[in-house]
Write an enzyme that holds these catalytic residues in place. Structure first.
Site, PDB file in Angstrom:
ATOM      1  N   CYS A 682       0.877  -1.164   0.000  1.00 11.29           N
ATOM      2  CA  CYS A 682       0.000   0.000   0.000  1.00 11.29           C
ATOM      3  C   CYS A 682       0.922   1.225   0.000  1.00 11.29           C
ATOM      4  O   CYS A 682       2.083   1.121  -0.397  1.00 11.29           O
ATOM      5  CB  CYS A 682      -0.963  -0.010   1.182  1.00 11.29           C
ATOM      6  N   LYS A 683       0.440   2.341   0.442  1.00  9.57           N
ATOM      7  CA  LYS A 683       1.260   3.557   0.378  1.00  9.57           C
ATOM      8  C   LYS A 683       2.548   3.420   1.173  1.00  9.57           C
ATOM      9  O   LYS A 683       3.632   3.743   0.687  1.00  9.57           O
ATOM     10  CB  LYS A 683       0.446   4.751   0.880  1.00  9.57           C
TER      11      LYS A 683
END
Length: 786
Positions: A682-683
């Protein structure tokens, strides 16, 4: 997923946890000590943190689950090696551009801009490499999410960890591995103008306008890609051919016929590959285009107009711009005269093949002469023996003196082969010099387009690729170490390659769109990475770390193994066979920003990425079944076959359902069934990644190990909160302590009260999103009314 029979425990099905659970702990600790404390694992995975849980199955048995999270020094060692490769490649490109000799003013100006572009990149990368070499301690194996925008840490992946779950139940141990990492993206440059996928489209339009304005020679991106492949091929094959010729001369000196034939066979194979690379029509056309870019051609032709017949639309007109001229040197192997013979290049690569044929003919002649000589000697000895039995013994010496004597001064084989080998080397060098100049000229235009947009685009792509490569190498090494004794997996690795599936959790909204575009390009660039298994020099940690070599678009990662382990591998792996990875990316946004993107934005990028990866996954499985029809894939408790899972995945993608997390679960299931590598991103590889990994682990326990359904949510909360519950933490094993003890484990300790359940107001969230829409409509009405 990997299975391992555990023979240390006798019976672990008792309902009295205090009696049999310690036995499970001892058995689990033994397997941990053997596998995780091996020199290979200690070299690549460090700072390990372990937690052990106990859960109850539907059959009232006890399963022991051990989670292990590790960091890796590859987070910094591989980026350093990549930076060194980039610096060497760019310095080589500068020298090759200077070796193009005199060019017309227009192309000379482009060359000057490209050299300045490469020089700036070299300076930046040297500075970054110097700063990375200063890292010590924990900074060498981990980059925290708070440092993702650090200028000098661009090439290091964010929050890279390996997550391993070991499940022991009913005398069977199974491993489930996943690599967690922040999405490969350049946070330092930011995403104001999008990511790589969007930025790489812009130079094409600008480059076409420049080419049409100056009526220059134009090459497509596909031709530039072919030019890189030709350069890479000739650069790799030339030293191989040179080395084989030296071995050939050594075998000729030893008069070793069998070794001579083996080396000659390898030399013929490599030379055939070399000639095949040179016969590309692009090389011939590029040499003609290079000739038309010479100043002498413009002086003699004025406003000449040249058209190629290869359909690429190459054109040239005179240009009288004054530009700075780099320092160049004359290269006599490239024709400088005004008339250029297009058939001259055909004779160059033909001479290479003819030189090899001469060597083969000479070796056959020498061996034939040696065989005839041995036959004559054997026949003479037989005649002498027969005569000695049928004549007077006193006349035997006189009869023997009449036997033919061998040639007192035979010509050595090496002396016969040396002139032919020298000729072959000279022909290869001439062909390489011309091909390198031609392909450098092809790449000049693409490099000029990149130079127009500065070094930021090249820098960004290199940094994103570095982050993606670190994650894939960690997953590959972990999968290889776990499957060294699995002959089926090694056969699949040799023949088809390895699936590496990235699971993305990025939304298609705001900055995360740029991150997803960066990640897509970084994963796609992994297609041209190959792996090789080598024998380690020693069992020191530094000698067991993977190394990377090569050029952009053609990198090779060498994975060293200890000698004892290396010798047990199949012959194909020990012969240095290239092993391929097949990177895939499936992304489903799951946060609140994805809700906004699906209602008011655009999620076509996510749909395109998923559909493309699904097609690639189906193609890989078809290739696997075609090449290895009898391959036995890992067993699963699921009644669905791989074909059914792929069909369900395709149908799920066609539904275009919002936040369709079923896509991720189906893709992960197929990946595990195909012995693949799983990566979740994810980020920053924190909240969303941890939620995804823990949910996947609990679903595996439920589907593959019959975790009790009423205990599923408790197990999920237990893993996410790290608090004692029904599936309690039996203990934490710290491998750094070295005494093999279990910290926090007491055989008679009482289970604290379970924490309260978390009820997430899903209905409230749905109502809130609808209220937001109503509020926006009412606001617009009020504004219009005013």
């Amino acid at each position: 997923m990997r299975d391992m029979e555990n023979r240390e425990g006798e019976d672990t099905t008792s309902d009295i946890p205090g009696h049999k659970c310690p036995l499970l702990c001892d058995s689990l600790h033994g397997s941990m000590h053997d596998r995780d404390n091996s020199p290979m694992m200690r070299a690549v995975f460090r700072s390990t943190v372990c937690k052990v849980y106990r859960f109850q199955t539907e059959s009232s048995r006890w399963m022991l689950v051990r989670e292990q999270m590790s960091e890796s020094p590859l987070s910094s060692s591989l980026p350093k090696q990549l930076l060194s490769c980039y610096i060497q490649e760019d310095m080589r490109r500068v020298q090759e551009l200077c070796d193009l000799c005199d060019l017309s003013p227009y192309w000379d100006r482009l060359r000057t801009d490209v050299i300045a572009h490469y020089s700036q990149l070299i300076s930046t990368y040297q500075e970054t490499l110097t700063e990375l070499n200063k890292l010590t301690g924990s900074s060498c194996s981990f980059k925290a999410s708070c440092s993702k925008s650090d200028r000098y840490l661009e090439f290091i992946p964010v929050n890279l960890h390996t997550q391993r779950m070991q499940v022991t139940c009913s005398q069977r141990t199974v491993w489930y591995d996943v690599v967690t990492v922040g999405a490969p993206a350049d946070h330092y440059q930011g995403f104001k103008h999008g990511g790589l996928q969007r930025l790489l489209i812009k130079p094409d339009s600008d480059n076409k306008s420049v080419s049409s304005a100056y009526c220059g020679i134009s090459y497509s991106p596909e031709e530039s890609s072919r030019a890189r492949e030709v350069l890479s091929s000739v650069s790799q094959l030339q030293p191989l051919i040179s080395g084989l010729t030296e071995e050939l001369l050594q075998a000729a000196l030893e008069v070793n016929s069998q070794r001579l034939q083996d080396i000659l066979h390898s030399l013929a194979h490599r030379t055939e590959q070399f000639v095949h690379a040179l016969k590309d029509e692009l090389v011939k056309n590029a040499l003609l285009a290079l000739h038309t870019a010479r100043p002498a051609y413009h002086l003699s032709n004025g406003h000449a107009h040249v058209t190629h017949d290869n359909g690429t639309g190459h054109r040239l007109s005179s240009a009288n711009q004054d530009g700075l001229r780099p320092s160049i040197r004359r290269q006599e192997s490239i024709p400088q005269h005004t008339e250029y013979d297009e058939e001259e290049w055909d004779s160059v690569w033909t001479n290479v093949a003819l030189s090899l044929n001469c060597i083969i003919a000479m070796v056959d002649r020498l061996q034939e002469r040696e065989n005839r000589k041995q036959e004559v000697t054997s026949q003479t000895q037989n005649d002498v023996t027969t005569t000695s039995h049928n004549t007077d013994p006193s006349r035997a010496p006189w009869q023997a003196s009449l036997a033919p004597l061998p040639d007192p001064s035979p010509s050595p084989w090496q002396e016969q082969l040396v002139p032919l080998v020298v000729t072959l080397k000279e022909c290869v060098c001439e062909a390489v010099a011309r091909a390198r100049c031609a392909m450098t000229f092809v790449l000049l235009q693409g490099a000029a387009a990149s130079a127009c947009h500065g070094q930021a685009l090249t820098h960004r792509r290199d940094a994103v690729f570095s982050q993606a490569l670190c994650a894939v190498v960690c997953g590959f090494v972990l999968r290889l170490y776990s499957g060294l004794e699995d002959k089926v997996f090694l056969l699949q690795l040799c023949e088809v390659g390895l699936i590496t599936q990235f699971e993305g959790l990025l939304s298609t909204y705001s900055d995360e769109v740029g991150m997803l575009e960066d990640m897509e390009m970084g994963v796609s660039d992994l297609n041209r990475v190959s792996f090789k298994i080598t024998e380690a020099k020693s069992e020191q940690p530094t000698d067991l770390l993977p190394t990377v070599t090569g050029l952009r678009g053609c990198f090779c990662v060498e994975v060293p193994l200890p000698s004892e382990t290396y010798l047990l591998l199949p012959g194909e792996l020990r012969d240095g066979r290239d092993l391929r990875v097949h990177p895939l990316l499936f992304n489903i946004g799951i946060n609140q920003q994805q809700s906004l993107a699906e209602r008011f934005g655009d999620s076509s990028l996510q749909e395109r990425i998923n559909l493309r990866s699904c097609e690639m996954l189906k193609s890989y499985y078809k290739t696997l079944r075609d090449k290895l029809p009898n391959l036995t894939l890992p067993c699963s408790q699921s009644p669905l076959a791989v074909e059914d899972l792929l069909c369900s995945l395709e149908q799920s993608l066609e539904m275009k359902k919002r936040k369709n997390v079923e896509v991720l679960w189906l893709a992960a299931s197929v990946c595990r069934r195909l012995n693949g590598v799983r990566l979740t991103s994810c980020k920053s590889a924190k909240d969303r990644t941890s939620m995804s990994v823990t949910l996947e682990q609990c679903m595996l326990l439920r589907d593959e190990h019959t975790l009790s359904k009423e205990h599923f949510n408790r197990a999920l909360d237990c893993m996410r909160s790290s608090r004692l519950q029904q599936g309690q933490i039996v203990g934490c094993w710290d491998p750094e302590r070295g005494d093999g003890s279990w910290s926090g484990f007491r055989g008679e300790q009482k289970t604290p009260a379970a924490p309260g359940r978390h009820f997430y107001p899903v209905a409230l969230l749905l109502v809130t999103s609808h209220l937001l829409v109503v509020w926006l409509i009412l606001s617009m009405v009020v504004v219009i009314g005013k």
